[in-house]
Design an enzyme around this catalytic site. Structure first.
Site, PDB file in Angstrom:
ATOM      1  N   GLY A  47       0.841  -1.198   0.000  1.00 50.08           N
ATOM      2  CA  GLY A  47       0.000   0.000   0.000  1.00 50.08           C
ATOM      3  C   GLY A  47       0.873   1.243   0.000  1.00 50.08           C
ATOM      4  O   GLY A  47       2.064   1.172   0.337  1.00 50.08           O
ATOM      5  N   GLN A  52       2.899   9.914   1.787  1.00 51.25           N
ATOM      6  CA  GLN A  52       4.248   9.339   1.785  1.00 51.25           C
ATOM      7  C   GLN A  52       5.104   9.825   0.625  1.00 51.25           C
ATOM      8  O   GLN A  52       6.325   9.740   0.674  1.00 51.25           O
ATOM      9  CB  GLN A  52       4.173   7.803   1.745  1.00 51.25           C
ATOM     10  CG  GLN A  52       3.641   7.191   3.023  1.00 51.25           C
ATOM     11  CD  GLN A  52       3.533   5.687   2.907  1.00 51.25           C
ATOM     12  OE1 GLN A  52       2.579   5.175   2.334  1.00 51.25           O
ATOM     13  NE2 GLN A  52       4.505   4.960   3.420  1.00 51.25           N
ATOM     14  N   CYS A  94       6.413  -0.522   7.185  1.00 51.14           N
ATOM     15  CA  CYS A  94       6.054   0.740   6.538  1.00 51.14           C
ATOM     16  C   CYS A  94       7.228   1.223   5.697  1.00 51.14           C
ATOM     17  O   CYS A  94       8.360   1.249   6.172  1.00 51.14           O
ATOM     18  CB  CYS A  94       5.694   1.791   7.584  1.00 51.14           C
ATOM     19  SG  CYS A  94       5.193   3.365   6.850  1.00 51.14           S
ATOM     20  N   LEU A  95       6.938   1.605   4.461  1.00 49.89           N
ATOM     21  CA  LEU A  95       7.999   2.092   3.573  1.00 49.89           C
ATOM     22  C   LEU A  95       8.618   3.385   4.104  1.00 49.89           C
ATOM     23  O   LEU A  95       9.736   3.729   3.734  1.00 49.89           O
ATOM     24  CB  LEU A  95       7.438   2.316   2.159  1.00 49.89           C
ATOM     25  CG  LEU A  95       6.960   1.051   1.424  1.00 49.89           C
ATOM     26  CD1 LEU A  95       6.286   1.426   0.113  1.00 49.89           C
ATOM     27  CD2 LEU A  95       8.116   0.088   1.183  1.00 49.89           C
ATOM     28  N   HIS A 136      -3.845   1.351   8.121  1.00 45.71           N
ATOM     29  CA  HIS A 136      -2.468   1.860   8.118  1.00 45.71           C
ATOM     30  C   HIS A 136      -2.355   3.062   7.166  1.00 45.71           C
ATOM     31  O   HIS A 136      -1.755   4.082   7.504  1.00 45.71           O
ATOM     32  CB  HIS A 136      -1.536   0.715   7.703  1.00 45.71           C
ATOM     33  CG  HIS A 136      -0.101   1.070   7.511  1.00 45.71           C
ATOM     34  ND1 HIS A 136       0.913   0.567   8.313  1.00 45.71           N
ATOM     35  CD2 HIS A 136       0.526   1.865   6.599  1.00 45.71           C
ATOM     36  CE1 HIS A 136       2.084   1.048   7.902  1.00 45.71           C
ATOM     37  NE2 HIS A 136       1.888   1.830   6.850  1.00 45.71           N
ATOM     38  N   GLU A 137      -2.970   2.948   5.990  1.00 46.44           N
ATOM     39  CA  GLU A 137      -2.873   4.022   4.987  1.00 46.44           C
ATOM     40  C   GLU A 137      -3.691   5.255   5.384  1.00 46.44           C
ATOM     41  O   GLU A 137      -3.243   6.394   5.174  1.00 46.44           O
ATOM     42  CB  GLU A 137      -3.325   3.517   3.611  1.00 46.44           C
ATOM     43  CG  GLU A 137      -2.596   2.289   3.071  1.00 46.44           C
ATOM     44  CD  GLU A 137      -1.093   2.390   3.084  1.00 46.44           C
ATOM     45  OE1 GLU A 137      -0.554   3.511   3.151  1.00 46.44           O
ATOM     46  OE2 GLU A 137      -0.433   1.339   3.047  1.00 46.44           O
ATOM     47  N   HIS A 140      -1.791   7.352   7.619  1.00 44.76           N
ATOM     48  CA  HIS A 140      -0.835   8.237   6.915  1.00 44.76           C
ATOM     49  C   HIS A 140      -1.514   9.544   6.497  1.00 44.76           C
ATOM     50  O   HIS A 140      -0.934  10.620   6.641  1.00 44.76           O
ATOM     51  CB  HIS A 140      -0.273   7.561   5.665  1.00 44.76           C
ATOM     52  CG  HIS A 140       0.881   6.636   5.915  1.00 44.76           C
ATOM     53  ND1 HIS A 140       2.049   7.035   6.521  1.00 44.76           N
ATOM     54  CD2 HIS A 140       1.053   5.333   5.614  1.00 44.76           C
ATOM     55  CE1 HIS A 140       2.884   6.007   6.581  1.00 44.76           C
ATOM     56  NE2 HIS A 140       2.314   4.958   6.043  1.00 44.76           N
TER      57      HIS A 140
END
Ligand code: GNR
Ligand code: NI
Length: 165
Positions: A47, A52, A94-95, A136-137, A140
């Site tokens: 995702g 991000q 997480c990226l 999670h997204e 963000h």
């Protein structure tokens, strides 16, 4: 390699910005969504939130399929928790926090509402990994990170390690 987008890394303060609602479902929205998807695949993520890549609009791309061939786009997503007693713990990555995995507990039954890239509204109860990933997204988009769920001591240790890179 893709398209000049780059993933911001914790503790970059731009990850803390609150994303704005999307109101124009135009070509530039679709272009950004597709560029984000390419970057997400390049980085082996499941995702990616616009926040991000330093674009502060409520846009998310997700692909939870093993084959990496089932992209999903979520514009202006919101969710309601169906049962606050049903929680699910999952080892998240997480990226924007590369190299660290943390077990995070989140609601396991939610109703998700969103718009697609054409502005058409949808409502669905997600299942499996999508339930975890979308929460999670959405975090963000609200300037929230995985590391906000862990102890301040652990968070600080991660911050110091990432700043040294
Ligand atoms: O690639 C990712 N894997 C992942 C695993 C468990 C829970 C959430 C995620 S999302 C993450 C990509 C990312 O950082 N998205 O914001
Ligand atoms: Ni993330």
């Amino acid at each position: 390699m893709s398209n000049n987008l780059k993933v911001l890394k914790f503790p970059n303060p731009r990850l803390r910005k609150i994303a704005e609602k999307v109101t124009k479902f135009d070509k530039s929205l679709k272009k950004l969504a597709h560029d984000m998807l390419e970057l997400m695949y390049d980085e082996n993520g499941i995702g990616l939130a616009a926040t991000q890549v330093d674009k502060h609009i409520r846009l998310i791309v997700i692909d939870v399929s093993d084959e990496r061939n089932a992209p999903q786009y979520f514009v202006n997503p919101t969710f309601e928790i169906l049962n606050t007693d049903l929680m699910y713990a999952f080892e998240e990555g997480c990226l924007s926090v590369p190299g660290f995995n943390e077990e995070i507990t989140r609601p396991s039954n939610i109703i998700l509402k969103w718009q697609d890239l054409d502005g058409v509204a949808h409502k669905e109860e997600p299942s499996g990994l999508l339930t975890v990933c979308i929460q999670h997204e959405i975090d963000h988009l609200d300037g929230k990170l995985m590391v906000d769920y862990i102890s301040p001591i652990k968070r600080d240790r991660i911050k110091k390690k990432l700043l040294k890179k």
